[in-house]
Design a protein around this motif. Structure first.
Motif, PDB file in Angstrom:
ATOM      1  N   SER A  64      16.757  60.825  73.996  1.00  0.00           N
ATOM      2  CA  SER A  64      17.458  60.202  75.116  1.00  0.00           C
ATOM      3  C   SER A  64      18.975  60.261  74.944  1.00  0.00           C
ATOM      4  O   SER A  64      19.717  60.325  75.920  1.00  0.00           O
ATOM      5  N   LYS A  65      19.436  60.257  73.689  1.00  0.00           N
ATOM      6  CA  LYS A  65      20.876  60.283  73.430  1.00  0.00           C
ATOM      7  C   LYS A  65      21.453  61.698  73.408  1.00  0.00           C
ATOM      8  O   LYS A  65      22.567  61.938  73.876  1.00  0.00           O
ATOM      9  N   PHE A  66      20.682  62.637  72.849  1.00  0.00           N
ATOM     10  CA  PHE A  66      21.249  63.970  72.599  1.00  0.00           C
ATOM     11  C   PHE A  66      20.461  65.104  73.257  1.00  0.00           C
ATOM     12  O   PHE A  66      20.730  66.275  72.996  1.00  0.00           O
ATOM     13  N   GLY A  67      19.484  64.766  74.095  1.00  0.00           N
ATOM     14  CA  GLY A  67      18.713  65.800  74.760  1.00  0.00           C
ATOM     15  C   GLY A  67      17.962  66.660  73.761  1.00  0.00           C
ATOM     16  O   GLY A  67      17.354  66.166  72.815  1.00  0.00           O
ATOM     17  N   TYR A  68      18.021  67.973  73.942  1.00  0.00           N
ATOM     18  CA  TYR A  68      17.298  68.920  73.079  1.00  0.00           C
ATOM     19  C   TYR A  68      18.120  69.352  71.865  1.00  0.00           C
ATOM     20  O   TYR A  68      17.652  70.149  71.051  1.00  0.00           O
ATOM     21  N   THR A  69      19.324  68.830  71.729  1.00  0.00           N
ATOM     22  CA  THR A  69      20.257  69.346  70.730  1.00  0.00           C
ATOM     23  C   THR A  69      19.731  69.244  69.300  1.00  0.00           C
ATOM     24  O   THR A  69      20.061  70.075  68.453  1.00  0.00           O
ATOM     25  N   LEU A  70      18.896  68.236  69.017  1.00  0.00           N
ATOM     26  CA  LEU A  70      18.435  68.016  67.649  1.00  0.00           C
ATOM     27  C   LEU A  70      17.034  68.582  67.385  1.00  0.00           C
ATOM     28  O   LEU A  70      16.387  68.204  66.412  1.00  0.00           O
ATOM     29  N   MET A  71      16.589  69.496  68.244  1.00  0.00           N
ATOM     30  CA  MET A  71      15.270  70.099  68.043  1.00  0.00           C
ATOM     31  C   MET A  71      15.178  70.766  66.670  1.00  0.00           C
ATOM     32  O   MET A  71      14.140  70.734  66.010  1.00  0.00           O
ATOM     33  N   GLU A  86      13.956  64.703  78.808  1.00  0.00           N
ATOM     34  CA  GLU A  86      13.717  64.899  80.236  1.00  0.00           C
ATOM     35  C   GLU A  86      13.619  63.597  81.016  1.00  0.00           C
ATOM     36  O   GLU A  86      14.103  63.487  82.140  1.00  0.00           O
ATOM     37  N   LEU A  87      12.966  62.608  80.428  1.00  0.00           N
ATOM     38  CA  LEU A  87      12.691  61.374  81.173  1.00  0.00           C
ATOM     39  C   LEU A  87      13.786  60.331  81.013  1.00  0.00           C
ATOM     40  O   LEU A  87      14.052  59.556  81.935  1.00  0.00           O
ATOM     41  N   LEU A  88      14.432  60.317  79.838  1.00  0.00           N
ATOM     42  CA  LEU A  88      15.377  59.230  79.551  1.00  0.00           C
ATOM     43  C   LEU A  88      16.830  59.687  79.527  1.00  0.00           C
ATOM     44  O   LEU A  88      17.722  58.966  79.967  1.00  0.00           O
ATOM     45  N   HIS A  89      17.079  60.904  78.975  1.00  0.00           N
ATOM     46  CA  HIS A  89      18.456  61.363  78.800  1.00  0.00           C
ATOM     47  C   HIS A  89      19.177  61.511  80.133  1.00  0.00           C
ATOM     48  O   HIS A  89      20.276  60.968  80.323  1.00  0.00           O
ATOM     49  N   ALA A  90      18.553  62.227  81.062  1.00  0.00           N
ATOM     50  CA  ALA A  90      19.203  62.473  82.358  1.00  0.00           C
ATOM     51  C   ALA A  90      19.370  61.187  83.157  1.00  0.00           C
ATOM     52  O   ALA A  90      20.349  61.007  83.889  1.00  0.00           O
ATOM     53  N   SER A  91      18.414  60.257  83.024  1.00  0.00           N
ATOM     54  CA  SER A  91      18.456  59.010  83.799  1.00  0.00           C
ATOM     55  C   SER A  91      19.232  57.904  83.094  1.00  0.00           C
ATOM     56  O   SER A  91      19.388  56.814  83.646  1.00  0.00           O
ATOM     57  N   GLU A  92      19.651  58.182  81.835  1.00  0.00           N
ATOM     58  CA  GLU A  92      20.387  57.201  81.031  1.00  0.00           C
ATOM     59  C   GLU A  92      19.602  55.894  80.899  1.00  0.00           C
ATOM     60  O   GLU A  92      20.144  54.800  81.020  1.00  0.00           O
TER      61      GLU A  92
END
Length: 436
Positions: free
Chosen positions: A47-54, A256-262
């Motif tokens: 939710s904080k960093f999206g896919y960056t930490l995959m 997808e569910l939390l990051h974009a919607s903050e």
């Protein structure tokens, strides 16, 4: 994860080659190691960093494969249990483990019961309250482990991890992953203020005392010598690839569910209740209830996994102390691994006594605030366990305690040293974050 040459113990009974049909202890350790709190931590990272930490999730899997392989290799190469190995390093290991297993078990018992009760309360809001369900889940876990042996335990854990897998992957697909961003997240990048989240993602998910229990489950399965080494390695890789899929799926949900919607989640297990509400709002009651079933499978599998695995370790701990006091060196001359495989430890007084310790004293914590001093002691002892495990394995598997052909090679030494350093950093941070 070792670069030694495969050899077999003459006369030993085992498979000619590794096979999927032997898989078992890896499923158990994956189901036990991934708890509700791990899923929330992964969701928050997404939710904080999206896919960056995959990429951190992938590295975390490799680290855990190395650690668990080292535990299994010790048990199979030496015929001795991990606690045998720890005792050979000095009495300080006994002192640490004694304090750890008593305090950790007391607090964890309450945490596991509460976590298992949360999704039930959410599924049945008009039924009994959290404390009542917590006590019931603890008693069910006690009865199940008390009256069943490893074979039945493994089958039930396989069902639970199957439920977890289907639900988590379904939810990830339901929210619609961005495949391009997922692959881009495999490039090692550190966003601002992400270091601790990254380290936690690498070291936290699936990284508990259950990693040390893996060797005991390997023996309980009947694998007691080096003829099972290839099978153990396949089994171990399946375990942590499965864990990696969980982590990636929850990162996708977070992104997808939390990051974009903050949308912010509550920390800890209750964060999954928040996610259930978000899923119900977006995708309807059926998806939300299915997720809560998966939440329960995740929590309850961790509960019975600890009830069984750590009780096995405690029974071995008590047996070594008994032998040492009787005048021996505490090691099982006839093979500690063989003792575990026989099932005798699951019927021992020590095993059942620790089961009772995990269940009944912690019930009091469900009705009372956890004492401040106990919380601090639990945090400190827990923070030190993973560095303790990584560094003692590095010591044991590079010494004459391990047969020369099964000692660490360069790859294993690099991975275990990296794991030890990672867990030391996480340990320091966890201790700093405690409510001193």
């Amino acid at each position: 994860m070792t670069d030694t040459t495969e050899e077999s113990t003459p006369g030993a009974v085992g498979p000619r080659k590794s096979s999927w049909r032997y898989i078992g202890p890896g499923i158990v350790v994956a189901a036990t190691g991934v708890g509700a709190g791990d899923l929330v931590a992964t969701l928050i990272a997404g939710s904080k960093f999206g896919y960056t930490l995959m990429w951190a999730a992938v590295i975390g899997c490799v680290v855990k494969i190395s650690l668990a392989e080292a535990c299994g290799r010790w048990h199979l190469a030496t015929g001795r249990t991990l606690f045998d190995g720890w005792r050979s390093l000095g009495s300080w290991t006994t002192v640490y483990f004694a304090f750890y297993v008593v305090v950790w078990g007391f607090v964890y018992g309450a945490t596991a019961m509460s976590s298992s009760a949360l999704p039930i309360v959410a599924l049945f809001p008009d039924g009994p309250g959290l404390k009542t369900w917590g006590v019931l889940t603890g008693l069910v876990g006690l009865a199940f482990v008390w009256f069943n042996r490893y074979a039945v335990f493994e089958k039930v854990m396989t069902v639970l991890i199957g439920v977890m897998f289907v639900v988590v992957v379904y939810v990830a697909i339901r929210v619609g992953p961005d495949v391009g961003a997922s692959f881009a997240g495999l490039a090692p990048v550190l966003p601002d203020d992400s270091l601790l989240y990254t380290l936690g993602l690498i070291g936290g998910v699936g990284g508990t005392i259950t990693m040390a229990a893996y060797g005991y489950w390997v023996n309980a399965k009947g694998w007691t010598d080096t003829r099972w080494m290839k099978v153990m390695r396949l089994d171990n890789r399946v375990a942590y690839v499965t864990t990696g899929i969980f982590v990636v799926a929850m990162l996708i949900v977070g992104a997808e569910l939390l990051h974009a919607s903050e949308i912010a989640l509550t920390k800890g297990d209750r964060g999954l209740i928040d996610l259930g509400a978000v899923l119900e709002d977006r995708y309807g009651a059926v998806t939300a209830k299915l997720f809560l079933v998966g939440f329960f499978a995740t929590s309850f599998s961790s509960l019975i996994g600890v009830w069984h695995g750590v009780s096995l370790m405690f029974a071995d701990f008590v047996e070594r102390l008994r032998r040492a006091r009787a005048g021996g060196d505490g090691a099982a001359e006839d093979g500690g691994a063989a003792e575990v495989a026989s099932g005798a430890k699951e019927r021992s007084v020590a095993f059942r006594g620790y089961l009772l310790w995990l269940t009944f004293p912690p019930i009091s914590l469900l009705f009372l605030d956890q004492p401040f001093g106990l919380v601090v002691a639990y945090g400190v002892l827990g923070a030190f366990f993973m560095p303790f495990l990584a560094l003692t394995l590095l010591w044991l598997l590079n010494s004459s305690r391990t047969p020369a052909e099964w000692r660490n090679g360069i790859v294993s030494n690099v991975m275990l040293a990296a794991a030890g350093l990672l867990f030391v950093v996480l340990c320091v941070q966890q201790v700093r974050d405690l409510p001193w």
